[in-house]
Design an enzyme around this catalytic site. Structure first.
Site, PDB file in Angstrom:
ATOM      1  N   LYS A 129       0.853  -1.197   0.000  1.00 33.14           N
ATOM      2  CA  LYS A 129       0.000   0.000   0.000  1.00 33.14           C
ATOM      3  C   LYS A 129       0.877   1.231   0.000  1.00 33.14           C
ATOM      4  O   LYS A 129       2.012   1.143   0.493  1.00 33.14           O
ATOM      5  CB  LYS A 129      -0.953   0.024   1.197  1.00 33.14           C
ATOM      6  CG  LYS A 129      -0.368  -0.266   2.581  1.00 33.14           C
ATOM      7  CD  LYS A 129       0.762   0.498   3.138  1.00 33.14           C
ATOM      8  CE  LYS A 129       0.658   1.961   3.358  1.00 33.14           C
ATOM      9  NZ  LYS A 129       1.906   2.545   3.926  1.00 33.14           N
ATOM     10  N   TYR A 214      -4.377   4.215   6.508  1.00 34.80           N
ATOM     11  CA  TYR A 214      -4.903   3.303   7.539  1.00 34.80           C
ATOM     12  C   TYR A 214      -6.186   3.860   8.149  1.00 34.80           C
ATOM     13  O   TYR A 214      -7.106   3.105   8.484  1.00 34.80           O
ATOM     14  CB  TYR A 214      -3.859   3.061   8.642  1.00 34.80           C
ATOM     15  CG  TYR A 214      -2.719   2.203   8.173  1.00 34.80           C
ATOM     16  CD1 TYR A 214      -2.815   0.815   8.207  1.00 34.80           C
ATOM     17  CD2 TYR A 214      -1.554   2.758   7.675  1.00 34.80           C
ATOM     18  CE1 TYR A 214      -1.781   0.016   7.759  1.00 34.80           C
ATOM     19  CE2 TYR A 214      -0.510   1.978   7.220  1.00 34.80           C
ATOM     20  CZ  TYR A 214      -0.626   0.603   7.265  1.00 34.80           C
ATOM     21  OH  TYR A 214       0.400  -0.188   6.808  1.00 34.80           O
TER      22      TYR A 214
END
Ligand code: NDP
Length: 366
Positions: A129, A214
């Protein structure tokens, strides 16, 4: 929206079933071979040591621009000389049948290029990511995977982390009632002005691309919804040499179809790691919520009344092993990863909307 939510649920159940029924029975002894691309902090300190704990994954190749480091790392992990590549010879991986999966752990701006090259070499891809630095790149990566008929998974490790999995389960099963608000703040103090993370060409953006993602993920998986509009505000000291090209602090609000709101904060100027879902029957809270270890979790009617200390174990001995072996399982069984390229694309579309909203000073509709 419903399809997305159902896919996540089905994905989660498939993962549980794989663990419970031994989905690897077809090839009980086969371990999937990984090539690790980019020997930086996350590859060397976090991922590579975990192969020793995997039951379905092994490391068979390394790709690095530093031959001495590659050789030393190969020795440590028993990678043969013919499994060491530099970037110029990356495409030669096509001739190495030991490599099933290419795990891209490069700066964000290189994810798309190496993912697409790996697919052209006939390999499956696990990509860190953020998936890439634009939605257009994510779309090209997904298309390349489809054309090659290979799997694409994004390194969203929290989907394999026991506290986060339990928090998702509790949210979905109504433990907090109807979720009305999800709050998540993620940040750390970024001290190194020379890092690629502070250069837009390689990072694609600042704290949001790195750590704020996140908070975005948590708001989505705790609400189980996709945002319909975004309002964002950037507050960055552009005279600070660290933040000439990328943002430090960005805050955004997401409106979900049910009327629930996600309120998120991302920053490079303070340490914070927190997820809180508020529902009409209670709250589910994690703090820290998304770390490598040491996460904690509480549920309660109006506070931290009951700590959950022993969530059901995830699919591996830890989130990293769960992630690696899940990808291996997908390759072996043909199943789709629970965090496929489409999940990375969803985040990237929202990230683009967050930046646009902050830049233009208006609410952006998705
Ligand atoms: P590092 O800077 O520590 O490592 C990146 C590595 O990429 C370098 O060591 C280098 O390896 C290689 N590289 C190739 N080209 C370049 C270039 N032009 N500039 C810099 N490095 C280059 O980064 P991280 O390991 O912290 O992060 C890598 C990726 O992993 C990022 O996408 C990040 O978001 C993700 N990440 C994910 C985490 C998670 O919890 N899921 C945690 C940390 C990072 P070599 O010398 O071998 O060529």
């Amino acid at each position: 929206m419903e399809i997305d939510r159902r896919n996540m649920l089905v994905g989660g159940m498939a993962l549980a079933a794989a663990g419970a029924t031994g989905a690897f029975a077809a090839e009980p002894d086969r371990k999937i071979g990984y090539a690790i691309v980019g020997l930086g902090y996350y590859a060397l300190k976090v991922i590579l040591p975990q192969f020793a704990n995997c039951s379905r994954s092994r490391v068979v190749a390394l790709v690095s621009g530093d031959p001495a480091k590659a050789r030393a790392t190969a020795q440590t992990y028993g990678v043969p000389d013919h499994g060491i590549y530099d970037y110029a010879h990356f495409d030669d991986i096509r001739n190495n049948p030991d490599i099933d999966v290419v795990y891209i752990i490069l700066p964000n701006g290189l994810h798309a290029e190496y993912t697409i090259r790996a697919f052209k070499a006939g390999k499956h891809v696990l990509c860190e990511k953020p998936m890439a630095v634009s939605a257009a790149e994510c779309e090209a990566m997904i298309a390349a995977g489809r054309a090659a008929n290979r799997k694409l998974m994004i390194g969203y490790r929290c989907h394999f982390e026991p506290f986060n999995r339990e928090a998702m389960r509790l949210a979905r099963t109504g433990a907090a009632g109807r979720i009305r608000y999800v709050r998540s703040e993620h940040g750390f103090v970024q001290r190194d002005p020379t890092k690629w993370r502070l250069h837009r060409a390689l990072s694609g953006g600042g704290s949001l691309m790195d750590i704020g993602i996140y908070a975005l993920q948590a708001a989505r998986y705790m609400s189980g919804e996709e945002p319909v509009s975004i309002t964002a505000k950037d507050s960055t000291d552009r005279t600070d040499p660290r933040f000439r090209e990328v943002e430090d602090m960005i805050e955004w609000t997401m409106l979900f179809p049910s009327g629930a709101i996600g309120g998120c904060l991302s920053m490079y100027s303070a340490n914070q790691n927190h997820v809180l879902a508020m529902g009409d029957k209670g709250r589910i809270e994690l703090e820290p919520g998304t770390r490598y270890d040491g996460n904690r979790m509480w549920v309660g009617a109006d506070g931290r009344e009951r700590e959950i200390t022993n969530p059901p174990p995830g699919p591996g001995v830890n989130q990293f092993v769960g992630q690696l072996d899940h990808m291996a399982d997908c390759v072996l069984t043909g199943r789709e990863p629970i965090v496929p390229g489409e999940e990375g694309l969803r985040d990237m579309r929202i990230i683009e909307a967050i930046y646009r909203s902050a830049r233009e000073g208006r609410t952006v509709t998705l």
